[in-house]
Design a protein around this motif. Structure first.
Motif, PDB file in Angstrom:
ATOM      1  N   GLY A   1       0.817  -1.220   0.000  1.00 43.03           N
ATOM      2  CA  GLY A   1       0.000   0.000   0.000  1.00 43.03           C
ATOM      3  C   GLY A   1       0.849   1.268   0.000  1.00 43.03           C
ATOM      4  N   PHE A   2       2.184   1.120  -0.008  1.00 45.19           N
ATOM      5  CA  PHE A   2       3.082   2.294  -0.033  1.00 45.19           C
ATOM      6  C   PHE A   2       2.869   3.069  -1.338  1.00 45.19           C
ATOM      7  N   GLU A   3       2.740   4.398  -1.223  1.00 48.09           N
ATOM      8  CA  GLU A   3       2.415   5.182  -2.419  1.00 48.09           C
ATOM      9  C   GLU A   3       3.552   6.085  -2.884  1.00 48.09           C
ATOM     10  N   GLY A   4       4.672   6.077  -2.155  1.00 44.82           N
ATOM     11  CA  GLY A   4       5.760   7.012  -2.462  1.00 44.82           C
ATOM     12  C   GLY A   4       6.765   6.435  -3.455  1.00 44.82           C
ATOM     13  N   ARG A   5       7.983   7.019  -3.429  1.00 43.15           N
ATOM     14  CA  ARG A   5       9.050   6.586  -4.338  1.00 43.15           C
ATOM     15  C   ARG A   5      10.014   5.645  -3.598  1.00 43.15           C
ATOM     16  N   VAL A   6      10.523   4.664  -4.327  1.00 43.50           N
ATOM     17  CA  VAL A   6      11.537   3.758  -3.768  1.00 43.50           C
ATOM     18  C   VAL A   6      12.851   4.030  -4.491  1.00 43.50           C
ATOM     19  N   ILE A   7      13.898   4.313  -3.720  1.00 45.63           N
ATOM     20  CA  ILE A   7      15.225   4.522  -4.299  1.00 45.63           C
ATOM     21  C   ILE A   7      16.085   3.343  -3.842  1.00 45.63           C
ATOM     22  N   ASN A   8      16.496   2.530  -4.795  1.00 43.52           N
ATOM     23  CA  ASN A   8      17.289   1.338  -4.498  1.00 43.52           C
ATOM     24  C   ASN A   8      18.769   1.689  -4.657  1.00 43.52           C
ATOM     25  N   LEU A   9      19.499   1.682  -3.548  1.00 41.36           N
ATOM     26  CA  LEU A   9      20.944   1.962  -3.603  1.00 41.36           C
ATOM     27  C   LEU A   9      21.688   0.648  -3.365  1.00 41.36           C
ATOM     28  N   ASP A  10      22.478   0.253  -4.354  1.00 40.96           N
ATOM     29  CA  ASP A  10      23.144  -1.046  -4.256  1.00 40.96           C
ATOM     30  C   ASP A  10      24.466  -0.968  -5.024  1.00 40.96           C
ATOM     31  N   ALA A  11      25.513  -1.579  -4.468  1.00 38.77           N
ATOM     32  CA  ALA A  11      26.821  -1.570  -5.127  1.00 38.77           C
ATOM     33  C   ALA A  11      26.931  -2.673  -6.182  1.00 38.77           C
ATOM     34  N   LEU A  12      25.929  -3.549  -6.245  1.00 42.40           N
ATOM     35  CA  LEU A  12      25.958  -4.701  -7.164  1.00 42.40           C
ATOM     36  C   LEU A  12      27.234  -5.527  -6.980  1.00 42.40           C
ATOM     37  N   THR A  13      27.396  -6.051  -5.784  1.00 39.36           N
ATOM     38  CA  THR A  13      28.476  -7.009  -5.536  1.00 39.36           C
ATOM     39  C   THR A  13      28.070  -8.326  -6.201  1.00 39.36           C
ATOM     40  N   TYR A  14      28.819  -9.391  -5.937  1.00 37.12           N
ATOM     41  CA  TYR A  14      28.489 -10.699  -6.528  1.00 37.12           C
ATOM     42  C   TYR A  14      27.030 -11.080  -6.218  1.00 37.12           C
ATOM     43  N   ALA A  15      26.493 -10.570  -5.097  1.00 38.29           N
ATOM     44  CA  ALA A  15      25.155 -11.000  -4.637  1.00 38.29           C
ATOM     45  C   ALA A  15      24.027 -10.138  -5.183  1.00 38.29           C
ATOM     46  N   GLY A  16      24.362  -9.045  -5.846  1.00 35.74           N
ATOM     47  CA  GLY A  16      23.328  -8.131  -6.337  1.00 35.74           C
ATOM     48  C   GLY A  16      23.040  -8.377  -7.805  1.00 35.74           C
ATOM     49  N   ASN A  17      21.772  -8.371  -8.168  1.00 37.06           N
ATOM     50  CA  ASN A  17      21.416  -8.640  -9.566  1.00 37.06           C
ATOM     51  C   ASN A  17      20.158  -7.851  -9.924  1.00 37.06           C
ATOM     52  N   LEU A  18      20.311  -6.913 -10.824  1.00 34.73           N
ATOM     53  CA  LEU A  18      19.164  -6.073 -11.197  1.00 34.73           C
ATOM     54  C   LEU A  18      18.107  -6.839 -11.989  1.00 34.73           C
ATOM     55  N   GLU A  19      18.481  -8.000 -12.524  1.00 41.08           N
ATOM     56  CA  GLU A  19      17.471  -8.800 -13.233  1.00 41.08           C
ATOM     57  C   GLU A  19      16.337  -9.210 -12.296  1.00 41.08           C
TER      58      GLU A  19
END
Ligand code: NAD
Ligand code: DAU
Length: 362
Positions: free
Chosen positions: A30-48
């Motif tokens: 039900g959140f209506e605001g903006r989400v800002i995803n801050l990530d360094a994309l290490t081996y564990a991060g995947n934008l897919e």
């Protein structure tokens, strides 16, 4: 009255829990605001993991855009300051971390850097940006591992003394203390949650459940540490994220909430159930997978048992788990069977080299 936020910074949003959190925020909270995803994309991060969210709420949404990605390291103060200013951040859900215990044993430094220094940097930037405001919140996502190891009986509560045993849990304990120190010393509005083992879609296949599922599918050995009788309390990732959101909305500032599945399993018994689920899904006999089980050297300092008493969050905030273990495991197995590309991509980089270096002789 529940808190509301306009611009929510999710750190580590490209990881397992973070990507599920962002999906939960857009689809179920039900959140209506903006989400800002801050990530360094290490081996564990995947934008897919967030491709669909990017399409629906990111640049593809035009002027109705509500999802933004910033590739940055939480230790990079200038980058974090810029993000706070540019998006007028009024809430943080801090998930970014080095998260794997085995990696912390082989290389603790990255854990101290990200989990301790990174959390410090975020807290300090938040304090300076918010300057005494009380309509803001810093939520820190932590682990039950900070409480150490249980014997056959008893549960971790919010007042259990900290007793971390691995470099990972020590770094998370340190970050928890910093969060509370910023609350008590500077009045920063904070909440903190300590959760047990999560499972579900998009989990990096170094953790027990996805590792075992993939090894079964590939006919590789299933490495069980020690006697296989260590106990973990498993919670479905969406139940964890619903709990985090309820703490962010309604939890008392300066308070800690324990989150768990109330679902304890010895590793070896969990593996039997998982084998049944994979056998059902693939139509192969369970015995094909059972013969892959191998007992291997124990993890150094392997905590024996974790079990969470989550009566505080249940009584105070009315949260409860919505997923039972059998259906959660079925969904997780099905997801792993259907997402071969995601798995191949995330395993193609640093992970392969790390496994070769550290596990070659096992
Ligand atoms: P994960 O390893 O899957 O994801 C971590 C994410 O953080 C990745 O996207 C990675 O790129 C990012 N990251 C790492 N270092 C960073 C840095 N320096 N700057 C910016 N981003 C960085 O982890 P997870 O399992 O999703 O865990 C998320 C959080 O939840 C962690 O804080 C972990 O301690 C906590 N937690 C995890 C579990 C669990 O069972 N997985 C249980 C309780 C608590
Ligand atoms: O309790 C919460 C924690 O749960 C989180 O804070 C961590 O980020 C998360 O990684 C998880 O830590 P664990 O060490 O419990 O998870 P892992 O999946 O690595 O291991 C679960 C159990 O299975 C543990 O007792 C070790 C065992 N194990 C694990 C692996 C990877 C094996 O027996 N064989 C394996 O190959």
């Amino acid at each position: 009255m529940s808190r509301t936020f306009k611009n929510l910074l999710v750190t580590g949003g490209a990881g397992f829990i973070g990507s599920n959190m962002i999906r939960y925020l857009f689809e179920r909270s039900g959140f209506e605001g903006r989400v800002i995803n801050l990530d360094a994309l290490t081996y564990a991060g995947n934008l897919e993991s967030l491709a669909e969210i990017e399409d629906r709420f990111g640049a593809g949404a035009g002027s109705g855009r509500r999802y933004f990605f910033e590739k940055a390291d939480i230790c990079d103060r200038a980058a974090v300051e810029r993000v706070f200013a540019e998006y007028a951040i009024d809430a943080v859900c801090h998930l970014a971390a080095e998260s794997h215990v085995d990696r912390s044993i082989h290389g603790p430094e990255a854990f101290i850097r990200t989990n301790v220094m990174g959390t410090f940097t975020l807290l300090d930037v938040a304090r300076n940006a918010w300057r005494g405001r009380d309509d803001v919140l810093f939520h820190h996502v932590s682990t039950d591992e900070v409480f150490g190891s249980l014997g056959d009986t008893g549960y971790f509560t919010e007042t259990t003394p900290y007793d971390p045993r691995s470099p990972y849990s020590a770094s998370k304990a340190s970050s928890d203390h910093l969060v509370m120190a910023y609350h008590h010393t500077y009045g920063l509005p904070v909440t903190l949650s300590n959760c047990s083992n999560n499972y579900g879609p998009y989990q990096f296949p170094e953790k027990l459940i996805p590792l075992m599922v993939l090894n079964m599918l590939e006919g590789k050995s299933l490495p069980v540490y020690g006697d296989g009788k260590n106990i973990r309390d498993w919670v479905y990732v969406e139940d964890h994220n619903a709990a985090v959101w309820s703490v962010m909305r309604n939890g008392r500032s300066g308070q800690t909430y324990n989150i768990g599945g109330e679902n304890e399993w010895e590793n070896i018994k969990l593996l039997s159930v998982l084998i049944e689920k994979v056998a059902e899904a693939t139509g192969k006999p369970a015995s094909d997978y059972e013969k892959l089980i191998h007992y291997v050297a124990d993890r150094p300092g392997h905590d024996r048992r974790y079990a969470i008493d989550c009566s505080k969050i249940k009584t105070e905030l009315g949260w409860k788990q919505d997923h039972d273990f059998a259906s959660g495991l079925e969904k997780t197995v099905a997801w792993n069977l259907e997402h071969k590309d995601w798995i191949d991509h995330i395993r193609s980089g640093d992970y392969k080299q790390w496994v070769e270096k550290n596990y070659a002789k096992r």
